[in-house]
Design an enzyme around this catalytic site. Structure first.
Site: not given
Length: 460
Positions: A263, A229
């Site tokens: 993010c 990720e």
């Protein structure tokens, strides 16, 4: 701050040193991996796993203030948001406690007269390399699905939140018993060696795409499952018919939540030319109203940047954007002091899609806004990024928004909502944002052996 023998954590709001944590010795690393590999957790019953997850949620609830304070102390998250992080961890525990029996249940069906079955089995030891921006949530999000699948995990947490890492190991030991989740304080080279250790079955990493490529290469060389990720440069698309007031509020919240260090933040705000002026007029007062200051004080919604090097990178990105013709549309003042790591939250309008703050990830309270001529250009600019983590589309017309959403090259799309992770949905990206999925049943299955079994009845 890193020394030759370990890590010294620092309070980013004050610059004060907090604690020193030595690197794990080779003997300690061997013991941790041996303990994880020898654990009997993989043979535990589903009922035992559910009970352990429930205990984890109870402990997190009971010690919420303590852990929220530790988050704020080590990475500068405003205290209200730190409490919300612990609350989200509790919600996820409740989700898995309720859904785990169904997630782990073998699927059985008839296949050409035979009995077919797909079972969810553990892989073994999972090595997690995790970031600092959500110290507890990242562990829950990445490692809890792996644990409930029957794996044991070893965590190398980010240096700057090592105090949180120590507390996390203690809490998991209390809920699951010894050896199910263990923490190692490691430098990068040693972490790379752990990836290659034959006792490690799989690796999960959350962080930059640059380091993610190194982790993937190391795992790939050993033929090990890897979940990545990585970074994001999420587009926040405002169509011509969007509710401008709602979109402006959401854009500011998304871009500056967690001190802008998320993010899935709205890093690129892409606005239809027809509503540019109206949107900017609505946006400016919300940015100007941001209160930047002591993260332990509930009055402040923005705290410090987690580290000085991250702040310096943001300054460079902003300066390059301005030198290339960008204009600061809105800004909130930050404390003018040498103590702590501060950055004034700001939105910069840029004309060129080649601007550094459109092409590169900005990890902090710095947002980019650019204007597009119409829907086709909005989609093209959104997809021009090398990243593909999440996205947000704003429109009063659900069909139009859905049509745009289907063409976006991201792991998730949110219509008239902020991008956000949810334990009931898979999360992950495409392109340079990585691969693999976390959360929901998908996160459990991602780090499991989905064993197919076909049984034909024997003849008497």
């Amino acid at each position: 701050m890193i020394t030759t023998a370990g890590v010294t954590t620092v309070n980013p709001a004050t610059g004060d040193r907090l604690a020193f944590h030595p690197y794990a010795s080779p003997d300690r690393i061997d013991l941790v991996l041996a303990t994880a590999a020898a654990s009997r957790w993989s043979s535990s019953e589903v009922e035992d796993r559910v009970a352990a997850v429930e205990r984890l949620g109870i402990v997190l609830t009971q010690r919420r203030e303590e852990f929220a304070g530790l988050i704020t102390q080590e990475m500068g998250k405003p205290i209200l948001q730190a409490r919300a992080e612990i609350d989200k961890c509790v919600t996820t525990c409740r989700y898995y406690a309720a859904e785990l029996p169904g997630i782990l249940e073998a699927e059985t069906f008839a296949l050409d007269g035979d009995t077919a079955m797909v079972r969810v089995l553990p892989l073994g030891v999972v090595f997690g390399i995790l970031p600092w921006n959500y110290p507890w949530w990242q562990v829950i999000r990445a490692m809890l699905p792996a644990i409930v699948a029957g794996n044991t995990v070893v965590v190398k947490h980010a240096d700057s939140v090592t105090g949180n890492a120590v507390a996390i190991e203690e809490v998991f030991r209390q809920a699951f018993g010894a050896g199910v989740l263990q923490t190692l304080v490691l430098d990068g080279a040693t972490a790379s060696n752990v990836i290659a250790d034959p006792r490690v079955a799989a690796v999960t990493f959350t962080g930059s795409d640059r380091v993610g490529a190194l982790v993937a290469a190391r795992a790939g060389a050993a033929l090990k499952k890897c979940v990545l990720e990585l970074g994001g440069s999420d587009p926040f698309i405002v169509l011509q018919d969007a509710n401008i007031a709602d979109a402006a509020v959401a854009a500011v919240r998304s871009r500056f939540l967690n001190n802008g260090q998320s993010c899935v933040a709205a890093k690129r705000i892409l606005v239809h030319r027809a509503v540019r002026d109206e949107f900017v007029d609505a946006l400016i007062p919300h940015v100007a109203a941001l209160d930047v200051g002591d993260p332990t004080d509930e009055r402040f919604s923005i705290g410090p940047i987690a580290r000085a090097d991250l702040r310096d990178t943001l300054r460079e990105q902003r300066d390059r954007a301005l030198a290339a013709g960008g204009r600061i549309l809105a800004e909130a003042p930050a404390p003018d002091t040498d103590r702590g790591v501060w950055f004034a939250p700001s939105i910069v309008e840029v004309d060129s899609e080649d601007s550094t703050i459109l092409s590169d990830e900005t990890f902090g309270p710095l947002g980019a806004l650019t204007v597009c001529a119409g829907e086709e250009e909005l989609i093209a600019v959104a997809n021009s990024s090398r990243f593909g983590l999440s996205s947000s589309v704003w429109s009063a017309d659900g069909e139009r928004a859905t049509a745009v959403a289907r063409r976006l090259e991201t792991g998730a799309v949110f219509v008239n909502m902020l991008s956000a992770t949810d334990p009931r949905l898979p999360t992950g990206g495409v392109k340079a944002s990585g691969y693999g999925r976390e959360l929901g049943r998908w996160g459990v299955h991602e780090l499991a052996n989905l064993q197919a079994m076909r049984i034909r009845a024997g003849k008497a």
